[in-house]
Design a protein around this motif. Structure first.
Motif, mmCIF file in Angstrom:
data_model
loop_
_atom_site.group_PDB
_atom_site.id
_atom_site.type_symbol
_atom_site.label_atom_id
_atom_site.label_comp_id
_atom_site.label_asym_id
_atom_site.label_seq_id
_atom_site.Cartn_x
_atom_site.Cartn_y
_atom_site.Cartn_z
ATOM 1 N N LEU A 210 -0.692 9.663 4.003
ATOM 2 C CA LEU A 210 0.717 8.007 4.158
ATOM 3 C C LEU A 210 1.711 9.022 4.346
ATOM 4 O O LEU A 210 2.416 7.870 5.269
ATOM 5 C CB LEU A 210 -0.179 7.386 3.284
ATOM 6 N N ILE A 211 2.023 9.426 3.067
ATOM 7 C CA ILE A 211 3.593 9.184 3.928
ATOM 8 C C ILE A 211 3.932 10.326 4.842
ATOM 9 O O ILE A 211 5.004 10.215 5.672
ATOM 10 C CB ILE A 211 4.344 10.468 3.186
ATOM 11 N N GLU A 212 3.269 11.342 5.156
ATOM 12 C CA GLU A 212 3.069 12.413 6.533
ATOM 13 C C GLU A 212 3.275 11.173 7.913
ATOM 14 O O GLU A 212 4.166 11.144 8.957
ATOM 15 C CB GLU A 212 2.227 13.182 6.853
ATOM 16 N N PHE A 213 2.668 10.407 7.608
ATOM 17 C CA PHE A 213 1.855 9.355 8.700
ATOM 18 C C PHE A 213 2.812 8.553 9.233
ATOM 19 O O PHE A 213 3.227 8.597 9.599
ATOM 20 C CB PHE A 213 0.328 8.963 8.474
ATOM 21 N N CYS A 214 3.884 8.143 8.229
ATOM 22 C CA CYS A 214 4.780 6.845 8.166
ATOM 23 C C CYS A 214 6.061 7.338 8.374
ATOM 24 O O CYS A 214 7.161 7.174 8.933
ATOM 25 C CB CYS A 214 4.941 6.356 6.632
ATOM 26 N N ARG A 215 6.056 8.751 8.640
ATOM 27 C CA ARG A 215 7.475 9.781 8.327
ATOM 28 C C ARG A 215 7.149 10.213 9.982
ATOM 29 O O ARG A 215 8.750 10.259 10.684
ATOM 30 C CB ARG A 215 7.271 10.974 7.572
#
Length: 359
Positions: A337-342
């Protein structure tokens, strides 16, 4: 500047703090009649709630570590806010959404769901409007984190004004010194709690690490441990936590700065992969450990009726299981999720400085 490197010591410290908080809560949980009805390892875990103090000090260190150069640079505000948003909200929203849905369908006990507009605002935006207890109980600490992030944002927008406002905030927290009970928070006692002083201690620890002589800062690690042991002895003699909270923060600041200095000098075991993983997963572990502890405790206790287990083994199995579940959830949910948001929210330009912040 030493802050350009990834510091595994910070992650490992975060992992230890997350485990300490989980261990503290498990000792309290198993003492309840609906579980074992007896305290397990409470003599060893009774200081585990200090993991929250450690988290706050570490957060101050990390924000200065990752964004110290942004102070007085309003052009960097957008990047700062996006990074803080990504670290704080997306995973939390997923967990609180799933948790509220499960409770609404009859799973879970002793949980307060939002029942007013104000409570939903508090739950979703991590803003303290009244004494409402969050569905994910540990989220009360995120209210402090968000307040600190916004105060630091003011430093980025206007250095002098931000410094004046920040120091006024810290002075007010110091003078009021209010320590409300767990279920008696108010906006006043939250936003002006002495716990917020831990952020300043962490920032000072960073500047000590980055600007003082390395040999001197390395001594801070054993000095912090000695101070921590001395304060714990005073606490054991009946001195109230409110009188020791700031000294605890100072001790944690020394430990953090000293550990960072030791790692910078190549004298820290940075290849502890399991502890590094737990540190990376500490945000998820912290938010979900109460739910996993309760679920696993019920399962293991029921199994022990057929396969008798000593209470100590039940404790270890439940604690290890909750931490393992948090790590799996981190790998399957939080990290992607963090990678997607970044990928969606950050502007790709030159390679960014490694951000050690994980919560």
């Amino acid at each position: 500047m030493p802050g350009q490197m990834q510091l595994n010591a910070l992650q490992q410290g975060r992992g230890l703090a997350a485990m300490a908080v989980a261990a503290f809560h498990l000792s309290l949980m198993l003492a309840l009649p609906r579980y074992l009805g007896q305290e397990i390892f409470s003599n060893y875990t009774r200081h585990g709630n200090l993991g929250v103090d450690f988290f706050f000090v570490l957060s101050g260190f990390i924000i200065a570590f990752a964004h110290g150069r942004d102070i007085g640079r309003p052009d960097r505000l957008r990047n700062y806010l996006i990074r803080r948003f990504i670290r704080l909200f997306p995973a939390y929203w997923v967990y609180v959404g799933v948790f509220c849905a499960l409770v609404a369908f009859g799973f879970g006990t002793a949980v307060t769901l939002p029942d007013t507009v104000g409570h939903w605002i508090s739950t979703l935006l991590l803003i303290r409007l009244d004494s409402f207890i969050f569905p994910i109980a540990p989220a009360w600490t995120l209210v402090h984190e968000l307040a600190f992030y916004l105060m630091f944002a003011l430093l980025i927008v206007a250095r002098r004004v931000g410094m004046a406002v920040f120091m006024l905030w810290m002075l007010t927290c110091l003078l009021l010194r209010q320590y409300p009970d767990y279920d008696h928070w108010t906006p006043w006692t939250t936003y002006f709690s002495p716990l917020n002083l831990n952020f300043l201690i962490g920032m000072l620890a960073f500047y000590g690490w980055s600007r003082c002589r390395p040999a001197l800062v390395r001594i801070a690690f054993p000095a912090g441990l000695v101070l921590l042991a001395a304060i714990s002895l005073l606490y054991g003699q009946g001195i109230d936590y409110s009188q020791l909270q700031i000294p605890y923060g100072v001790a944690f600041g020394l430990v953090i700065a000293g550990a960072a200095a030791l790692e910078s000098a190549g004298q820290w075991p940075s290849n502890a992969r399991l502890l590094n993983l737990i540190g990376n997963a500490s945000y998820t572990i912290y938010l979900t450990h109460l739910a996993f502890l309760g679920l696993l405790a019920k399962i293991v206790i029921k199994l022990s009726a057929h396969f008798p287990l000593p209470p100590e083994l039940i404790y270890v199995a439940v604690l290890a299981g909750a931490i393992a579940c948090g790590c799996v959830l981190h790998l399957l949910v939080e990290r992607p999720l963090i990678e997607f948001c970044r990928d969606r929210l950050t502007v790709k330009s030159k390679p960014p400085v490694v951000d050690p912040e994980t919560s």
